[in-house]
Write a protein that holds these residues in place. Sequence first.
Motif, mmCIF file in Angstrom:
data_model
loop_
_atom_site.group_PDB
_atom_site.id
_atom_site.type_symbol
_atom_site.label_atom_id
_atom_site.label_comp_id
_atom_site.label_asym_id
_atom_site.label_seq_id
_atom_site.Cartn_x
_atom_site.Cartn_y
_atom_site.Cartn_z
ATOM 1 N N PHE A 117 -5.106 -9.082 4.692
ATOM 2 C CA PHE A 117 -4.608 -7.994 3.481
ATOM 3 C C PHE A 117 -4.378 -9.080 2.529
ATOM 4 C CE2 PHE A 117 -1.126 -6.583 0.982
ATOM 5 C CZ PHE A 117 -1.408 -5.315 0.739
ATOM 6 N N ARG A 118 -4.992 -8.484 1.267
ATOM 7 C CA ARG A 118 -4.903 -9.246 -0.049
ATOM 8 C C ARG A 118 -3.949 -8.094 -0.909
ATOM 9 N NH1 ARG A 118 -10.936 -10.432 -1.604
ATOM 10 N NH2 ARG A 118 -10.808 -8.741 -2.622
ATOM 11 N N THR A 119 -2.936 -8.776 -1.620
ATOM 12 C CA THR A 119 -2.164 -8.457 -2.316
ATOM 13 C C THR A 119 -2.633 -7.704 -3.557
ATOM 14 O OG1 THR A 119 -1.508 -10.531 -3.642
ATOM 15 C CG2 THR A 119 -0.340 -9.695 -1.456
ATOM 16 N N ALA A 120 -3.920 -7.929 -4.128
ATOM 17 C CA ALA A 120 -4.439 -7.426 -5.234
ATOM 18 C C ALA A 120 -4.577 -5.930 -4.824
ATOM 19 C CB ALA A 120 -5.619 -8.058 -5.603
ATOM 20 N N LEU A 121 -4.493 -5.566 -3.651
ATOM 21 C CA LEU A 121 -4.882 -4.059 -3.245
ATOM 22 C C LEU A 121 -6.512 -3.525 -3.931
ATOM 23 C CD1 LEU A 121 -1.635 -2.257 -3.036
ATOM 24 C CD2 LEU A 121 -3.090 -2.396 -1.193
ATOM 25 N N ASP A 122 -7.489 -4.436 -3.839
ATOM 26 C CA ASP A 122 -8.672 -4.159 -4.667
ATOM 27 C C ASP A 122 -9.663 -3.795 -3.619
ATOM 28 O OD1 ASP A 122 -8.855 -6.742 -3.643
ATOM 29 O OD2 ASP A 122 -9.514 -7.699 -5.437
ATOM 30 N N ARG A 123 -9.300 -3.612 -2.390
ATOM 31 C CA ARG A 123 -10.306 -3.323 -1.381
ATOM 32 C C ARG A 123 -9.836 -2.134 -0.393
ATOM 33 N NH1 ARG A 123 -11.182 -8.486 2.261
ATOM 34 N NH2 ARG A 123 -8.770 -8.020 2.349
ATOM 35 N N LEU A 124 -10.977 -1.489 -0.107
ATOM 36 C CA LEU A 124 -10.495 -0.232 0.524
ATOM 37 C C LEU A 124 -9.771 -0.531 1.888
ATOM 38 C CD1 LEU A 124 -11.072 2.815 0.890
ATOM 39 C CD2 LEU A 124 -13.213 2.453 2.144
ATOM 40 N N GLN A 125 -10.220 -1.767 2.722
ATOM 41 C CA GLN A 125 -9.451 -2.072 3.920
ATOM 42 C C GLN A 125 -7.828 -2.272 3.533
ATOM 43 O OE1 GLN A 125 -12.274 -3.418 2.700
ATOM 44 N NE2 GLN A 125 -12.242 -5.536 3.208
ATOM 45 N N ASP A 126 -7.748 -2.868 2.382
ATOM 46 C CA ASP A 126 -6.272 -3.377 1.972
ATOM 47 C C ASP A 126 -5.511 -2.172 1.805
ATOM 48 O OD1 ASP A 126 -6.972 -6.046 1.860
ATOM 49 O OD2 ASP A 126 -7.659 -5.904 -0.299
ATOM 50 N N ALA A 180 5.734 -0.872 -2.667
ATOM 51 C CA ALA A 180 5.324 -1.998 -2.617
ATOM 52 C C ALA A 180 4.007 -1.998 -3.355
ATOM 53 C CB ALA A 180 4.676 -2.047 -0.976
ATOM 54 N N PRO A 181 3.295 -0.835 -3.528
ATOM 55 C CA PRO A 181 2.027 -0.839 -4.581
ATOM 56 C C PRO A 181 2.381 -0.808 -6.241
ATOM 57 C CG PRO A 181 2.004 0.823 -2.893
ATOM 58 C CD PRO A 181 3.283 0.296 -2.760
ATOM 59 N N LEU A 182 3.697 -0.478 -6.336
ATOM 60 C CA LEU A 182 4.177 -0.479 -7.527
ATOM 61 C C LEU A 182 4.403 -1.976 -8.206
ATOM 62 C CD1 LEU A 182 4.940 1.215 -10.029
ATOM 63 C CD2 LEU A 182 7.425 1.530 -9.224
ATOM 64 N N LEU A 183 5.092 -2.772 -7.016
ATOM 65 C CA LEU A 183 5.407 -4.147 -7.558
ATOM 66 C C LEU A 183 4.472 -4.933 -7.219
ATOM 67 C CD1 LEU A 183 8.737 -4.462 -5.209
ATOM 68 C CD2 LEU A 183 8.448 -4.380 -7.448
ATOM 69 N N GLN A 240 -6.898 2.844 -12.465
ATOM 70 C CA GLN A 240 -6.891 2.174 -10.972
ATOM 71 C C GLN A 240 -5.489 2.256 -10.622
ATOM 72 O OE1 GLN A 240 -9.515 0.485 -13.448
ATOM 73 N NE2 GLN A 240 -10.254 2.713 -12.783
ATOM 74 N N LEU A 241 -5.119 0.967 -9.991
ATOM 75 C CA LEU A 241 -3.556 1.013 -9.364
ATOM 76 C C LEU A 241 -2.846 0.916 -10.122
ATOM 77 C CD1 LEU A 241 -2.449 0.313 -6.674
ATOM 78 C CD2 LEU A 241 -2.378 -1.967 -6.933
ATOM 79 N N ALA A 242 -2.899 0.382 -11.507
ATOM 80 C CA ALA A 242 -1.789 0.462 -12.361
ATOM 81 C C ALA A 242 -1.157 1.634 -12.822
ATOM 82 C CB ALA A 242 -2.386 -0.584 -13.751
ATOM 83 N N GLY A 243 -2.286 2.601 -12.741
ATOM 84 C CA GLY A 243 -1.912 3.995 -13.082
ATOM 85 C C GLY A 243 -1.530 4.984 -12.072
ATOM 86 N N ALA A 244 -2.305 4.619 -10.895
ATOM 87 C CA ALA A 244 -2.006 5.483 -9.553
ATOM 88 C C ALA A 244 -0.473 5.128 -9.062
ATOM 89 C CB ALA A 244 -2.749 5.188 -8.771
ATOM 90 N N ALA A 245 -0.154 3.783 -9.200
ATOM 91 C CA ALA A 245 1.340 3.398 -8.491
ATOM 92 C C ALA A 245 2.499 4.259 -9.131
ATOM 93 C CB ALA A 245 1.375 2.045 -8.466
ATOM 94 N N PRO A 246 2.461 4.329 -10.397
ATOM 95 C CA PRO A 246 3.480 4.971 -11.108
ATOM 96 C C PRO A 246 3.619 6.330 -10.900
ATOM 97 C CG PRO A 246 2.659 3.565 -12.692
ATOM 98 C CD PRO A 246 1.702 3.230 -11.513
ATOM 99 N N CYS A 247 2.195 6.864 -10.842
ATOM 100 C CA CYS A 247 2.364 8.444 -10.304
ATOM 101 C C CYS A 247 2.825 8.858 -9.153
ATOM 102 C CB CYS A 247 0.623 8.832 -10.806
ATOM 103 S SG CYS A 247 0.140 8.712 -12.263
ATOM 104 N N LEU A 290 -4.351 4.985 -3.307
ATOM 105 C CA LEU A 290 -4.533 3.701 -2.953
ATOM 106 C C LEU A 290 -6.089 3.814 -2.538
ATOM 107 C CD1 LEU A 290 -1.392 2.686 -0.857
ATOM 108 C CD2 LEU A 290 -2.052 2.007 -3.199
ATOM 109 N N LEU A 291 -6.507 4.589 -2.002
ATOM 110 C CA LEU A 291 -8.123 4.569 -1.488
ATOM 111 C C LEU A 291 -8.854 4.862 -2.817
ATOM 112 C CD1 LEU A 291 -8.182 6.558 1.757
ATOM 113 C CD2 LEU A 291 -7.988 4.035 1.561
ATOM 114 N N LEU A 292 -8.410 5.729 -3.632
ATOM 115 C CA LEU A 292 -9.390 5.704 -4.914
ATOM 116 C C LEU A 292 -9.362 4.489 -5.720
ATOM 117 C CD1 LEU A 292 -8.836 9.796 -5.439
ATOM 118 C CD2 LEU A 292 -11.052 8.394 -4.936
ATOM 119 N N SER A 293 -8.117 3.921 -5.924
ATOM 120 C CA SER A 293 -8.205 2.996 -6.726
ATOM 121 C C SER A 293 -8.761 1.853 -6.119
ATOM 122 C CB SER A 293 -6.481 2.813 -6.710
ATOM 123 O OG SER A 293 -5.715 3.771 -7.434
#
Length: 339
Positions: A117-126, A180-183, A240-247, A290-293
């Motif tokens: 797992f990578r904390t950047a959450l920039d891959r589908l498997q993450d 966790a995604p927000l942090l 991406q994640l910066a907008g999806a996590a708060p939503c 998360l998946l779309l991001s």
Amino acid sequence: MTDARAETTDAARGARRRRYAAEGLRIAAVVVAYYLSAKIGLRQELVRGQVTPFWPPTGIALVVLLLWGLRMWPAVALGAFAVNVTLGPSILPVLAITAGNTLAPVCACLLLRRVGFRTALDRLQDALALVFLGALGGMVLSATVGTGVLVASEALAGDDFWPTWSVWWTGDAMGVLVVAPLLLAAREARWPRGVSAWRWAEAVALLGGTAAVSLVATHSSLNLLFLVVPCLIWAAFRFQLAGAAPCVLIASMIAIDAGARGSGPFSGQDLLAQMVILQAFNGTVSLTALLLSAIITERNRTLREIERVCERLTEALSRLAPEETLHRWTPPRPGERER
């Protein structure tokens, strides 16, 4: 020579003191964050004043373990003990519940590390790993231990095991899926420069629209929970994640409040059914975002790599072109000797 050794020893001692002080501050910060976030989650308690459908400390604990290592487990344990000792029922059950609250994020962290797992959450498997291993799978341990301890200590009746377990598991899983995604997104975020006013307006409209649609969907007598999904798609594609996590946070918090109040699609349902609906909704919301991001982030990274490769090829061809012109052979003119 003796003075040099003494100076070296003093410097090493000073470095150790600073390292210990930094670790102590980290532990204190984790304990305080765990305790305060637990108090926020307990405002939505549904069972015995201590079981809630939203437990933010699990997300904080998992992120801390992922970023700072498993050596931070004592901080998680101290935070869990500080919260549970005020809730009871007695010291032995409190210690057992504390152990479950500590082991669950530790096991989730180990599972995530196992799959790279990578904390950047920039891959589908993450994204898939965080949802299914970190949240839905890892939090089974804390829910089972906590509920079992309450039943064994006769703080709960045996018939209340599964409804209580469902609330406990939902709360711990939501802490991971929402917090966790927000942090992690906040850790990677940088203040944008040169952003147009229209971009800022779009972000504000996105957050406000998500809140408005979530309120309508969770307080209507009709089943309109699916209306939240287009907002998440918009957030993932544009930010991406910066907008999806708060939503995700906004939609989940509104849904959790509606579930605790029994309004909208949660009205007329027993506790177990409410938790099933809530877990299904929040899990779908988190998974979609998360998946779309991750997919959009991977696509953007691939496009940037292709652009860089094309630029390097263009530069290489531009350097080779003059040399090829100089070394190109031309046939001799009539009457000239071939060189």
